[in-house]
Scaffold this motif. Structure first.
Motif, PDB file in Angstrom:
ATOM      1  N   LEU A   1     -14.381 -86.110   1.702  1.00 58.78           N
ATOM      2  CA  LEU A   1     -13.086 -85.759   2.267  1.00 58.78           C
ATOM      3  C   LEU A   1     -13.173 -85.794   3.784  1.00 58.78           C
ATOM      4  N   VAL A   2     -12.271 -86.528   4.417  1.00 61.75           N
ATOM      5  CA  VAL A   2     -12.135 -86.490   5.872  1.00 61.75           C
ATOM      6  C   VAL A   2     -11.174 -85.359   6.213  1.00 61.75           C
ATOM      7  N   PHE A   3     -11.646 -84.392   6.968  1.00 62.60           N
ATOM      8  CA  PHE A   3     -10.885 -83.203   7.338  1.00 62.60           C
ATOM      9  C   PHE A   3     -10.547 -83.319   8.816  1.00 62.60           C
ATOM     10  N   ALA A   4      -9.302 -83.695   9.119  1.00 63.45           N
ATOM     11  CA  ALA A   4      -8.896 -84.009  10.485  1.00 63.45           C
ATOM     12  C   ALA A   4      -7.934 -82.960  11.028  1.00 63.45           C
ATOM     13  N   LEU A   5      -8.173 -82.536  12.262  1.00 66.27           N
ATOM     14  CA  LEU A   5      -7.333 -81.515  12.876  1.00 66.27           C
ATOM     15  C   LEU A   5      -6.956 -81.886  14.302  1.00 66.27           C
ATOM     16  N   ASP A   6      -5.724 -81.556  14.636  1.00 63.62           N
ATOM     17  CA  ASP A   6      -5.242 -81.626  16.010  1.00 63.62           C
ATOM     18  C   ASP A   6      -5.857 -80.437  16.748  1.00 63.62           C
ATOM     19  N   ALA A   7      -6.640 -80.719  17.803  1.00 61.57           N
ATOM     20  CA  ALA A   7      -7.285 -79.654  18.579  1.00 61.57           C
ATOM     21  C   ALA A   7      -6.763 -79.621  20.008  1.00 61.57           C
ATOM     22  N   THR A   8      -5.478 -79.981  20.181  1.00 63.40           N
ATOM     23  CA  THR A   8      -4.879 -79.845  21.498  1.00 63.40           C
ATOM     24  C   THR A   8      -4.589 -78.372  21.773  1.00 63.40           C
ATOM     25  N   MET A   9      -4.214 -78.066  23.010  1.00 57.51           N
ATOM     26  CA  MET A   9      -4.212 -76.688  23.487  1.00 57.51           C
ATOM     27  C   MET A   9      -3.416 -75.720  22.610  1.00 57.51           C
ATOM     28  N   SER A  10      -2.258 -76.152  22.123  1.00 52.71           N
ATOM     29  CA  SER A  10      -1.403 -75.249  21.352  1.00 52.71           C
ATOM     30  C   SER A  10      -1.971 -74.921  19.977  1.00 52.71           C
ATOM     31  N   ARG A  11      -3.053 -75.579  19.607  1.00 52.81           N
ATOM     32  CA  ARG A  11      -3.546 -75.492  18.237  1.00 52.81           C
ATOM     33  C   ARG A  11      -4.647 -74.462  18.023  1.00 52.81           C
ATOM     34  N   GLN A  12      -5.042 -73.723  19.046  1.00 51.85           N
ATOM     35  CA  GLN A  12      -6.172 -72.812  18.887  1.00 51.85           C
ATOM     36  C   GLN A  12      -5.998 -71.813  17.744  1.00 51.85           C
ATOM     37  N   PRO A  13      -4.832 -71.168  17.596  1.00 52.21           N
ATOM     38  CA  PRO A  13      -4.690 -70.232  16.465  1.00 52.21           C
ATOM     39  C   PRO A  13      -4.889 -70.910  15.110  1.00 52.21           C
ATOM     40  N   THR A  14      -4.363 -72.130  14.958  1.00 52.98           N
ATOM     41  CA  THR A  14      -4.509 -72.833  13.684  1.00 52.98           C
ATOM     42  C   THR A  14      -5.930 -73.342  13.496  1.00 52.98           C
ATOM     43  N   TRP A  15      -6.592 -73.725  14.601  1.00 54.77           N
ATOM     44  CA  TRP A  15      -7.995 -74.128  14.506  1.00 54.77           C
ATOM     45  C   TRP A  15      -8.824 -72.968  13.972  1.00 54.77           C
ATOM     46  N   ASP A  16      -8.603 -71.777  14.526  1.00 57.51           N
ATOM     47  CA  ASP A  16      -9.336 -70.594  14.071  1.00 57.51           C
ATOM     48  C   ASP A  16      -9.048 -70.295  12.598  1.00 57.51           C
ATOM     49  N   LEU A  17      -7.790 -70.495  12.197  1.00 57.64           N
ATOM     50  CA  LEU A  17      -7.408 -70.272  10.811  1.00 57.64           C
ATOM     51  C   LEU A  17      -8.096 -71.269   9.893  1.00 57.64           C
ATOM     52  N   ALA A  18      -8.092 -72.552  10.283  1.00 59.40           N
ATOM     53  CA  ALA A  18      -8.746 -73.577   9.476  1.00 59.40           C
ATOM     54  C   ALA A  18     -10.242 -73.315   9.362  1.00 59.40           C
ATOM     55  N   CYS A  19     -10.831 -72.821  10.439  1.00 56.14           N
ATOM     56  CA  CYS A  19     -12.255 -72.489  10.420  1.00 56.14           C
ATOM     57  C   CYS A  19     -12.536 -71.398   9.395  1.00 56.14           C
ATOM     58  N   ALA A  20     -11.633 -70.423   9.322  1.00 57.36           N
ATOM     59  CA  ALA A  20     -11.809 -69.320   8.380  1.00 57.36           C
ATOM     60  C   ALA A  20     -11.594 -69.747   6.935  1.00 57.36           C
ATOM     61  N   LEU A  21     -10.777 -70.788   6.730  1.00 58.56           N
ATOM     62  CA  LEU A  21     -10.404 -71.182   5.368  1.00 58.56           C
ATOM     63  C   LEU A  21     -11.211 -72.345   4.806  1.00 58.56           C
ATOM     64  N   GLN A  22     -11.970 -73.034   5.659  1.00 56.86           N
ATOM     65  CA  GLN A  22     -12.611 -74.269   5.199  1.00 56.86           C
ATOM     66  C   GLN A  22     -13.579 -74.033   4.037  1.00 56.86           C
ATOM     67  N   ALA A  23     -14.174 -72.846   3.956  1.00 57.81           N
ATOM     68  CA  ALA A  23     -15.106 -72.569   2.855  1.00 57.81           C
ATOM     69  C   ALA A  23     -14.418 -72.640   1.498  1.00 57.81           C
ATOM     70  N   ASP A  24     -13.101 -72.393   1.476  1.00 56.71           N
ATOM     71  CA  ASP A  24     -12.369 -72.459   0.212  1.00 56.71           C
ATOM     72  C   ASP A  24     -12.372 -73.870  -0.366  1.00 56.71           C
ATOM     73  N   MET A  25     -12.427 -74.880   0.503  1.00 63.06           N
ATOM     74  CA  MET A  25     -12.483 -76.252   0.014  1.00 63.06           C
ATOM     75  C   MET A  25     -13.788 -76.497  -0.738  1.00 63.06           C
ATOM     76  N   PHE A  26     -14.890 -76.025  -0.168  1.00 68.51           N
ATOM     77  CA  PHE A  26     -16.178 -76.192  -0.836  1.00 68.51           C
ATOM     78  C   PHE A  26     -16.228 -75.426  -2.154  1.00 68.51           C
ATOM     79  N   ARG A  27     -15.683 -74.210  -2.148  1.00 67.27           N
ATOM     80  CA  ARG A  27     -15.707 -73.403  -3.371  1.00 67.27           C
ATOM     81  C   ARG A  27     -14.882 -74.051  -4.483  1.00 67.27           C
TER      82      ARG A  27
END
Length: 255
Positions: A60-86
């Motif tokens: 799976l290619v997991f692609a994210l927009d990491a421009t300035m406005s995206r920090q809250p969502t980046w942090d959220l995706a970081c917290a949730l990514q383990a659910d994909m593996f599980r």
């Protein structure tokens, strides 16, 4: 995270530094759309790989927009990514390649990662920076990996589109020929982004879904559904759709 050269030696050539090892991000070059004969060649190669064959690892290619406005969502995706593996663990296995763009013409990709702790560690070292979208580079990287390593699906999480939509559609169409669905997960209500994201999803046989800013439960369900597809194909997504709203949304759009 150390910085690496952002320009390849020549058009379409990737420097050794850009062929990143697992857990280390490397820069991605932009490439021109393939000629029709090239498309036919990589479609034939990808079909021969049979990515959903029994015992094959899901990719799976997991692609994210990491421009300035995206920090809250980046942090959220970081917290949730383990659910994909599980989610994928119940079906087999999953390798994830993180792709992100930020700043002025910076787009990077990690190596293939099979451990959620390793991916979380990598993501925690990346900060968001202002800049324009680079979705075209994400699609080009997905196309290369579809041929090289039988990628089963692409997930993109973003809130904006600032590129030529027709150029993106050409790249999306090539992924559609390779039967690699792109799941476009849109945060917010930008109309321009929605039109582009919907078309990319349609051309690839994927799906578009919106989630509200900061909505962890919504994004978690969508990521779990994408991981299920990458690990087990349409049948796995169908089974998950019986209990998961995210899977049902994706399945309802996929052709």
């Amino acid at each position: 995270m150390s910085r690496e050269p952002t320009k390849p030696k020549s058009e379409g050539e990737v420097s050794p530094a850009q062929k990143a090892a697992s857990g280390k991000a490397g820069s991605l070059p932009e490439t021109k759309a393939s000629a029709s004969e090239d498309i036919a060649a990589f479609v034939a190669k990808a079909h021969a790989m049979s990515p959903h064959a029994a015992g094959a690892r899901g990719r799976l290619v997991f692609a994210l927009d990491a421009t300035m406005s995206r920090q809250p969502t980046w942090d959220l995706a970081c917290a949730l990514q383990a659910d994909m593996f599980r989610e994928a663990a119940s079906l087999g296995s999953l390798d994830i390649r993180l792709v992100y763009y930020r700043g002025l013409n910076e787009c990077r990709a990690s190596g293939w990662i099979s451990d959620s702790a390793q991916l979380a560690k990598l993501m925690s070292k990346i900060d968001c920076r202002g800049g324009n979208t680079q979705i075209g580079k994400v699609l080009s990287e997905a196309r290369r990996e579809a041929v090289a390593s039988a990628v089963r699906a692409v997930v993109f999480v973003g809130d904006a589109m600032e590129e030529q939509v027709d150029a993106l559609c050409v790249k999306a169409g090539e992924l559609g020929l390779l039967k690699v669905p792109v799941f476009m997960f849109q945060e917010g209500h930008d109309d321009t982004a929605e039109r582009a994201f919907r078309e990319i999803a349609r051309l690839t046989g994927g799906a578009w879904c919106r989630f509200d800013p900061g909505a962890a439960a919504q994004l978690r369900e969508l990521l779990r559904a994408a991981a299920a597809y990458a690990a087990g194909g349409r049948e796995a997504l169908l089974r998950l759709s019986r209990t998961g709203a995210g899977a049902a949304k994706l399945l309802g759009q996929m052709r």
